[in-house]
Write a protein that holds these residues in place. Structure first.
Motif, PDB file in Angstrom:
ATOM      1  N   MET A  12       0.835  -1.197   0.000  1.00  0.00           N
ATOM      2  CA  MET A  12       0.000   0.000   0.000  1.00  0.00           C
ATOM      3  C   MET A  12       0.876   1.256   0.000  1.00  0.00           C
ATOM      4  O   MET A  12       1.660   1.488   0.920  1.00  0.00           O
ATOM      5  CB  MET A  12      -0.929   0.008   1.212  1.00  0.00           C
ATOM      6  CG  MET A  12      -1.912  -1.160   1.240  1.00  0.00           C
ATOM      7  SD  MET A  12      -2.968  -1.274  -0.228  1.00  0.00           S
ATOM      8  CE  MET A  12      -3.911   0.228  -0.093  1.00  0.00           C
ATOM      9  N   ILE A  13       0.719   2.042  -1.061  1.00  0.00           N
ATOM     10  CA  ILE A  13       1.435   3.303  -1.221  1.00  0.00           C
ATOM     11  C   ILE A  13       0.396   4.376  -1.535  1.00  0.00           C
ATOM     12  O   ILE A  13      -0.287   4.292  -2.552  1.00  0.00           O
ATOM     13  CB  ILE A  13       2.471   3.241  -2.373  1.00  0.00           C
ATOM     14  CG1 ILE A  13       3.487   2.134  -2.133  1.00  0.00           C
ATOM     15  CG2 ILE A  13       3.148   4.590  -2.568  1.00  0.00           C
ATOM     16  CD1 ILE A  13       4.436   2.386  -0.987  1.00  0.00           C
ATOM     17  N   SER A  14       0.249   5.342  -0.636  1.00  0.00           N
ATOM     18  CA  SER A  14      -0.714   6.435  -0.816  1.00  0.00           C
ATOM     19  C   SER A  14      -2.110   5.914  -1.154  1.00  0.00           C
ATOM     20  O   SER A  14      -2.784   6.425  -2.031  1.00  0.00           O
ATOM     21  CB  SER A  14      -0.232   7.404  -1.903  1.00  0.00           C
ATOM     22  OG  SER A  14       1.012   7.942  -1.551  1.00  0.00           O
ATOM     23  N   GLY A  15      -2.533   4.883  -0.473  1.00  0.00           N
ATOM     24  CA  GLY A  15      -3.860   4.318  -0.664  1.00  0.00           C
ATOM     25  C   GLY A  15      -4.001   3.435  -1.890  1.00  0.00           C
ATOM     26  O   GLY A  15      -5.072   2.897  -2.145  1.00  0.00           O
ATOM     27  N   GLU A  16      -2.936   3.273  -2.654  1.00  0.00           N
ATOM     28  CA  GLU A  16      -2.967   2.433  -3.857  1.00  0.00           C
ATOM     29  C   GLU A  16      -2.301   1.098  -3.550  1.00  0.00           C
ATOM     30  O   GLU A  16      -1.220   1.039  -2.950  1.00  0.00           O
ATOM     31  CB  GLU A  16      -2.215   3.121  -4.997  1.00  0.00           C
ATOM     32  CG  GLU A  16      -2.208   2.324  -6.274  1.00  0.00           C
ATOM     33  CD  GLU A  16      -1.370   2.975  -7.362  1.00  0.00           C
ATOM     34  OE1 GLU A  16      -1.191   2.315  -8.399  1.00  0.00           O
ATOM     35  OE2 GLU A  16      -0.891   4.098  -7.184  1.00  0.00           O
ATOM     36  N   ALA A  17      -2.948   0.008  -3.978  1.00  0.00           N
ATOM     37  CA  ALA A  17      -2.406  -1.333  -3.773  1.00  0.00           C
ATOM     38  C   ALA A  17      -1.544  -1.720  -4.967  1.00  0.00           C
ATOM     39  O   ALA A  17      -2.044  -1.872  -6.079  1.00  0.00           O
ATOM     40  CB  ALA A  17      -3.538  -2.338  -3.595  1.00  0.00           C
ATOM     41  N   SER A  80       6.832   6.314   0.274  1.00  0.00           N
ATOM     42  CA  SER A  80       6.102   6.590   1.518  1.00  0.00           C
ATOM     43  C   SER A  80       5.064   5.491   1.694  1.00  0.00           C
ATOM     44  O   SER A  80       3.998   5.515   1.071  1.00  0.00           O
ATOM     45  CB  SER A  80       5.416   7.957   1.452  1.00  0.00           C
ATOM     46  OG  SER A  80       6.383   8.974   1.368  1.00  0.00           O
ATOM     47  N   PHE A  81       5.392   4.512   2.534  1.00  0.00           N
ATOM     48  CA  PHE A  81       4.525   3.355   2.742  1.00  0.00           C
ATOM     49  C   PHE A  81       3.344   3.728   3.627  1.00  0.00           C
ATOM     50  O   PHE A  81       3.525   4.420   4.638  1.00  0.00           O
ATOM     51  CB  PHE A  81       5.305   2.222   3.420  1.00  0.00           C
ATOM     52  CG  PHE A  81       6.520   1.789   2.665  1.00  0.00           C
ATOM     53  CD1 PHE A  81       6.411   0.923   1.594  1.00  0.00           C
ATOM     54  CD2 PHE A  81       7.770   2.259   3.003  1.00  0.00           C
ATOM     55  CE1 PHE A  81       7.534   0.526   0.882  1.00  0.00           C
ATOM     56  CE2 PHE A  81       8.897   1.865   2.309  1.00  0.00           C
ATOM     57  CZ  PHE A  81       8.776   1.005   1.242  1.00  0.00           C
ATOM     58  N   ASP A  82       2.152   3.273   3.250  1.00  0.00           N
ATOM     59  CA  ASP A  82       1.011   3.435   4.145  1.00  0.00           C
ATOM     60  C   ASP A  82       1.343   2.686   5.431  1.00  0.00           C
ATOM     61  O   ASP A  82       1.768   1.534   5.387  1.00  0.00           O
ATOM     62  CB  ASP A  82      -0.272   2.856   3.526  1.00  0.00           C
ATOM     63  CG  ASP A  82      -0.796   3.692   2.361  1.00  0.00           C
ATOM     64  OD1 ASP A  82      -0.095   4.623   1.929  1.00  0.00           O
ATOM     65  OD2 ASP A  82      -1.895   3.380   1.884  1.00  0.00           O
ATOM     66  N   GLY A  83       1.220   3.333   6.560  1.00  0.00           N
ATOM     67  CA  GLY A  83       1.575   2.713   7.831  1.00  0.00           C
ATOM     68  C   GLY A  83       3.038   2.899   8.187  1.00  0.00           C
ATOM     69  O   GLY A  83       3.510   2.331   9.166  1.00  0.00           O
ATOM     70  N   GLY A  84       3.785   3.654   7.383  1.00  0.00           N
ATOM     71  CA  GLY A  84       5.181   3.942   7.676  1.00  0.00           C
ATOM     72  C   GLY A  84       6.045   2.691   7.682  1.00  0.00           C
ATOM     73  O   GLY A  84       5.818   1.754   6.918  1.00  0.00           O
ATOM     74  N   GLY A  87       4.165  -0.511   8.146  1.00  0.00           N
ATOM     75  CA  GLY A  87       3.480  -0.929   6.932  1.00  0.00           C
ATOM     76  C   GLY A  87       4.423  -1.628   5.967  1.00  0.00           C
ATOM     77  O   GLY A  87       4.057  -2.624   5.340  1.00  0.00           O
TER      78      GLY A  87
END
Length: 114
Positions: A12-17, A80-84, A87
């Motif tokens: 997940m990157i910026s809400g994109e899978a 920038s990984f979702d969840g840092g 994530g």
């Protein structure tokens, strides 16, 4: 959309899978990167739970390339990984479990000893 039966997971990157998969070529790349000579040795390397940030980058990058994305390790390092960080670690562990099976639970990486 990912297909778990093919060993795919999502990053997940910026809400994109973004799909990830460790193909035979991606596994060979990781064998070389981790200086091991077999798939069982590679699996053991990961089960140890002692993964560095560089290890996480290599695993994610290989998984993204295995799913067809053209990306360098350096580019993965700057995402920038979702969840840092958590994530990124969860994504790498999910990819390893999808590839090697979930028979033995993956442990989170341990900080290096000083």
């Amino acid at each position: 959309m990912v297909n778990r039966h093919r060993g795919e997971t999502a990053l997940m990157i910026s809400g994109e899978a973004l799909p990830m998969r460790l193909t035979l070529g991606a596994l060979a790349e990781l064998e070389h990167a981790f200086a091991v000579d077999s798939l069982p040795a590679l699996g053991q390397r990961f089960v140890s739970g002692h993964l560095s940030a560089r290890d996480i980058i290599r695993i994610i990058a290989a998984g993204l390339r295995g799913a067809g994305k053209v990306i360098r390790d350096e580019e993965v390092a700057g995402l920038s990984f979702d969840g840092g960080l958590a994530g990124a670690i969860k994504a790498a562990i999910a990819l390893l479990e999808a590839t090697f099976g979930e028979g033995e639970p993956a442990r989170p990486p341990q900080p290096p000893e000083a």
